[in-house]
Write a protein that holds these residues in place. Structure first.
Motif, PDB file in Angstrom:
ATOM      1  N   GLU A  39       0.831  -1.203   0.000  1.00 16.36           N
ATOM      2  CA  GLU A  39       0.000   0.000   0.000  1.00 16.36           C
ATOM      3  C   GLU A  39       0.868   1.256   0.000  1.00 16.36           C
ATOM      4  O   GLU A  39       0.609   2.202  -0.736  1.00 16.36           O
ATOM      5  N   GLU A  40       1.892   1.257   0.830  1.00 18.50           N
ATOM      6  CA  GLU A  40       2.785   2.412   0.888  1.00 18.50           C
ATOM      7  C   GLU A  40       3.566   2.573  -0.417  1.00 18.50           C
ATOM      8  O   GLU A  40       3.695   3.678  -0.945  1.00 18.50           O
ATOM      9  N   LEU A  41       4.058   1.484  -0.943  1.00 17.19           N
ATOM     10  CA  LEU A  41       4.833   1.527  -2.183  1.00 17.19           C
ATOM     11  C   LEU A  41       3.959   1.950  -3.359  1.00 17.19           C
ATOM     12  O   LEU A  41       4.383   2.711  -4.223  1.00 17.19           O
ATOM     13  N   HIS A  42       2.720   1.477  -3.360  1.00 20.24           N
ATOM     14  CA  HIS A  42       1.806   1.798  -4.456  1.00 20.24           C
ATOM     15  C   HIS A  42       1.424   3.286  -4.454  1.00 20.24           C
ATOM     16  O   HIS A  42       1.314   3.900  -5.509  1.00 20.24           O
ATOM     17  N   SER A  43       1.246   3.866  -3.274  1.00 19.39           N
ATOM     18  CA  SER A  43       0.798   5.256  -3.194  1.00 19.39           C
ATOM     19  C   SER A  43       1.928   6.265  -3.423  1.00 19.39           C
ATOM     20  O   SER A  43       1.710   7.315  -4.008  1.00 19.39           O
ATOM     21  N   SER A  44       3.130   5.950  -2.967  1.00 22.64           N
ATOM     22  CA  SER A  44       4.201   6.947  -3.060  1.00 22.64           C
ATOM     23  C   SER A  44       5.414   6.483  -3.868  1.00 22.64           C
ATOM     24  O   SER A  44       6.358   7.255  -4.028  1.00 22.64           O
ATOM     25  N   GLN A  45       5.420   5.260  -4.317  1.00 19.67           N
ATOM     26  CA  GLN A  45       6.526   4.697  -5.101  1.00 19.67           C
ATOM     27  C   GLN A  45       7.822   4.529  -4.305  1.00 19.67           C
ATOM     28  O   GLN A  45       8.848   4.183  -4.864  1.00 19.67           O
ATOM     29  N   GLN A  46       7.772   4.809  -2.996  1.00 19.85           N
ATOM     30  CA  GLN A  46       8.948   4.611  -2.158  1.00 19.85           C
ATOM     31  C   GLN A  46       8.516   4.442  -0.708  1.00 19.85           C
ATOM     32  O   GLN A  46       7.400   4.773  -0.338  1.00 19.85           O
ATOM     33  N   PHE A  47       9.416   3.921   0.098  1.00 27.52           N
ATOM     34  CA  PHE A  47       9.136   3.728   1.511  1.00 27.52           C
ATOM     35  C   PHE A  47       9.656   4.912   2.309  1.00 27.52           C
ATOM     36  O   PHE A  47      10.643   5.547   1.936  1.00 27.52           O
ATOM     37  N   ASN A  48       9.013   5.162   3.433  1.00 30.52           N
ATOM     38  CA  ASN A  48       9.529   6.138   4.385  1.00 30.52           C
ATOM     39  C   ASN A  48      10.561   5.390   5.233  1.00 30.52           C
ATOM     40  O   ASN A  48      10.229   4.797   6.258  1.00 30.52           O
ATOM     41  N   VAL A  49      11.787   5.403   4.762  1.00 28.87           N
ATOM     42  CA  VAL A  49      12.845   4.573   5.344  1.00 28.87           C
ATOM     43  C   VAL A  49      13.063   4.886   6.817  1.00 28.87           C
ATOM     44  O   VAL A  49      13.143   3.981   7.649  1.00 28.87           O
ATOM     45  N   ALA A  50      13.161   6.162   7.161  1.00 25.59           N
ATOM     46  CA  ALA A  50      13.398   6.541   8.557  1.00 25.59           C
ATOM     47  C   ALA A  50      12.280   6.032   9.468  1.00 25.59           C
ATOM     48  O   ALA A  50      12.542   5.541  10.570  1.00 25.59           O
ATOM     49  N   ASP A  51      11.039   6.118   9.004  1.00 26.52           N
ATOM     50  CA  ASP A  51       9.895   5.634   9.776  1.00 26.52           C
ATOM     51  C   ASP A  51       9.978   4.124  10.001  1.00 26.52           C
ATOM     52  O   ASP A  51       9.762   3.641  11.109  1.00 26.52           O
ATOM     53  N   HIS A  52      10.316   3.401   8.970  1.00 19.42           N
ATOM     54  CA  HIS A  52      10.414   1.938   9.092  1.00 19.42           C
ATOM     55  C   HIS A  52      11.571   1.535  10.006  1.00 19.42           C
ATOM     56  O   HIS A  52      11.446   0.594  10.787  1.00 19.42           O
ATOM     57  N   GLN A  53      12.672   2.245   9.919  1.00 17.52           N
ATOM     58  CA  GLN A  53      13.803   1.951  10.807  1.00 17.52           C
ATOM     59  C   GLN A  53      13.433   2.216  12.255  1.00 17.52           C
ATOM     60  O   GLN A  53      13.782   1.442  13.147  1.00 17.52           O
ATOM     61  N   GLU A  54      12.681   3.292  12.500  1.00 15.20           N
ATOM     62  CA  GLU A  54      12.216   3.594  13.859  1.00 15.20           C
ATOM     63  C   GLU A  54      11.283   2.493  14.374  1.00 15.20           C
ATOM     64  O   GLU A  54      11.356   2.107  15.536  1.00 15.20           O
ATOM     65  N   LYS A  55      10.400   2.010  13.501  1.00 15.09           N
ATOM     66  CA  LYS A  55       9.484   0.938  13.897  1.00 15.09           C
ATOM     67  C   LYS A  55      10.251  -0.318  14.291  1.00 15.09           C
ATOM     68  O   LYS A  55       9.903  -0.993  15.261  1.00 15.09           O
ATOM     69  N   ILE A  56      11.296  -0.618  13.552  1.00 15.55           N
ATOM     70  CA  ILE A  56      12.117  -1.793  13.864  1.00 15.55           C
ATOM     71  C   ILE A  56      12.814  -1.613  15.205  1.00 15.55           C
ATOM     72  O   ILE A  56      12.826  -2.513  16.045  1.00 15.55           O
ATOM     73  N   LEU A  57      13.372  -0.435  15.424  1.00 16.51           N
ATOM     74  CA  LEU A  57      14.077  -0.165  16.683  1.00 16.51           C
ATOM     75  C   LEU A  57      13.146  -0.193  17.886  1.00 16.51           C
ATOM     76  O   LEU A  57      13.535  -0.621  18.967  1.00 16.51           O
ATOM     77  N   ALA A  58      11.907   0.257  17.704  1.00 14.40           N
ATOM     78  CA  ALA A  58      10.952   0.342  18.813  1.00 14.40           C
ATOM     79  C   ALA A  58      10.302  -0.996  19.157  1.00 14.40           C
ATOM     80  O   ALA A  58       9.752  -1.156  20.244  1.00 14.40           O
ATOM     81  N   ALA A  59      10.366  -1.949  18.249  1.00 18.55           N
ATOM     82  CA  ALA A  59       9.652  -3.221  18.439  1.00 18.55           C
ATOM     83  C   ALA A  59      10.461  -4.224  19.248  1.00 18.55           C
ATOM     84  O   ALA A  59      11.683  -4.270  19.166  1.00 18.55           O
TER      85      ALA A  59
END
Length: 108
Positions: A39-59
Motif C-alpha cells: 500500500e505504501e509503495l503503491h501510493s508513493s513509489q517509495q518507503f519512508n525509510v526513517a519511519d520503518h527503521q524507527e518501527k524496527i528499533l521500537a519493536a
C-alpha cells in the motif's frame, strides 16, 4: 510487548490467509502494529525509510508476513529490505546491540 508486523502481499484485501491472520490479532495480548508495504509503495513509489527503521528499533518482535512465490519473496519485501537495511542502519544496530535482543519471525 511491542510487535511490528510488515506485510508484503500484492492483494492483501482479497487474501484469505491475510484476513485470517488479521482476525487472530484481536486475541494478541500485545501492542501490535501492522504496516502493509504494498500500500505504501503503491501510493508513493517509495518507503519512508526513517519511519520503518524507527518501527524496527521500537519493536520487541518484528514479523515479516508474506506469501512465497517459487521460494522468492514478493517485490515489495525485497525492495523494502534493500531500502531499509542500509549499511549505515545495520552498523547502528550492531553498535547498539539492539538487534540481538529482538526476535525476527518470518511466516509464509
Amino acid at each position: 510487548m511491542k510487535v511490528q508486523i510488515f506485510v508484503s502481499h500484492p492483494d492483501v484485501n482479497n487474501s484469505v490467509t491475510q484476513q485470517f491472520f488479521k482476525s487472530t490479532l484481536a486475541l494478541a495480548e500485545a501492542d501490535v502494529e501492522i504496516t502493509v508495504l504494498d500500500e505504501e509503495l503503491h501510493s508513493s513509489q517509495q518507503f519512508n525509510v526513517a519511519d520503518h527503521q524507527e518501527k524496527i528499533l521500537a519493536a520487541d518482535h518484528v514479523i515479516l508476513q508474506f506469501p512465497l512465490y517459487w521460494y522468492l519473496a514478493p517485490y515489495s519485501l525485497k525492495k523494502w529490505q534493500d531500502d531499509v537495511f542500509t549499511n549505515r542502519f545495520i552498523n547502528e544496530l550492531k553498535k547498539s546491540q539492539s538487534i540481538e535482543i529482538k526476535k525476527l519471525i518470518s511466516s509464509d
